[in-house]
Design an enzyme around this catalytic site. Structure first.
Site, PDB file in Angstrom:
ATOM      1  N   ARG A 101       0.835  -1.198   0.000  1.00 48.70           N
ATOM      2  CA  ARG A 101       0.000   0.000   0.000  1.00 48.70           C
ATOM      3  C   ARG A 101       0.866   1.243   0.000  1.00 48.70           C
ATOM      4  O   ARG A 101       1.756   1.392   0.836  1.00 48.70           O
ATOM      5  CB  ARG A 101      -0.922   0.016   1.222  1.00 48.70           C
ATOM      6  N   THR A 105      -1.153   7.587  -0.831  1.00 46.70           N
ATOM      7  CA  THR A 105      -2.378   7.523  -1.630  1.00 46.70           C
ATOM      8  C   THR A 105      -3.300   6.382  -1.229  1.00 46.70           C
ATOM      9  O   THR A 105      -4.468   6.371  -1.611  1.00 46.70           O
ATOM     10  CB  THR A 105      -2.042   7.350  -3.120  1.00 46.70           C
ATOM     11  N   ASP A 196      -1.667  -2.583  11.927  1.00 47.49           N
ATOM     12  CA  ASP A 196      -1.111  -3.137  10.700  1.00 47.49           C
ATOM     13  C   ASP A 196      -0.855  -4.630  10.908  1.00 47.49           C
ATOM     14  O   ASP A 196       0.045  -5.014  11.657  1.00 47.49           O
ATOM     15  CB  ASP A 196       0.193  -2.419  10.337  1.00 47.49           C
ATOM     16  N   ASP A 199       2.758  -6.001  10.079  1.00 49.48           N
ATOM     17  CA  ASP A 199       3.756  -5.614  11.079  1.00 49.48           C
ATOM     18  C   ASP A 199       3.578  -6.396  12.375  1.00 49.48           C
ATOM     19  O   ASP A 199       4.556  -6.826  13.001  1.00 49.48           O
ATOM     20  CB  ASP A 199       3.654  -4.117  11.368  1.00 49.48           C
TER      21      ASP A 199
END
Length: 205
Positions: A101, A105, A196, A199
């Site tokens: 990602r 944006t 996340d 992560d």
């Protein structure tokens, strides 16, 4: 709607472990695996089966076999769901779809793709976090370009924005998730969410 949210005590238990910010990577990986079992059961309820005769110790009877299922984890977070799929589905093949990602944006950027011929396969795309929907929509485009027509997405948490995007881009794809959360924040993260997932799986916070 193309979304099914799993309502099961074990799903809620493992989801709570995943949401908890104090959960360490080893426990997080175990919880991701444990949580994935119930969505897999839901996603595979309508798999085509092959009937054939088998012999029990007492007599001949009809048996049923699952064939030609392909799992496609979206790298890297989708790897957290893959072990449970491998545990549960005999003979499953695995393709890979690598997408990152863009943090500015929130658009998907492809960096790797390796897929078998999917023309006659039942495909399970493992994409834990359905946020904007960009990555999952991209992954569905990739598997459709390899011939897939029977596609289900396995998610941990979804956001309304991502579900809407998928309904617009791929209304034929069924989404099975452990939770449908409130919204995306200004950084395009699902809230309340679990952070996340990649992560947290691999300790790269």
């Amino acid at each position: 709607m193309n979304l099914t949210v799993i309502d099961h005590p074990l799903t809620r238990h493992y989801l709570t472990v995943l949401r908890d910010r104090t959960t360490e990577p080893q426990q997080f990986r175990a919880a991701a695996r444990g949580l994935t079992y119930t969505p897999v059961l839901e996603a595979t309820k309508r798999l085509p089966m092959v009937e054939h005769d088998i012999e029990t110790p007492l007599e001949v009877t009809r048996g049923h076999t699952v064939e030609n299922v392909v799992a496609v984890p979206v790298l890297r977070a989708g790897l957290g769901m893959l072990d449970a799929v491998l545990d549960m589905i005999p003979g499953v093949k695995v393709g890979f779809a690598g997408v990152a990602r863009n943090e500015e944006t929130a658009l998907p950027q492809e960096y790797y793709s390796k897929l078998p011929d999917l023309s006659d396969a039942s495909v399970l795309i493992c994409e834990p976090m359905l946020a904007t929907g960009g990555s999952l929509s991209w992954a569905v485009d990739k598997v459709k370009s390899s011939g897939a027509r029977d596609i289900t997405a396995l998610c941990v948490v979804t956001a309304p924005e991502g579900v809407k995007r998928m309904y617009e881009d791929h209304p034929d794809v069924h989404i099975v998730a452990a939770a449908h959360d409130r919204e995306l924040n200004d950084d395009f993260y699902i809230v309340p969410g679990l952070g996340d997932m990649g992560d947290r799986l691999f300790g790269t916070l």
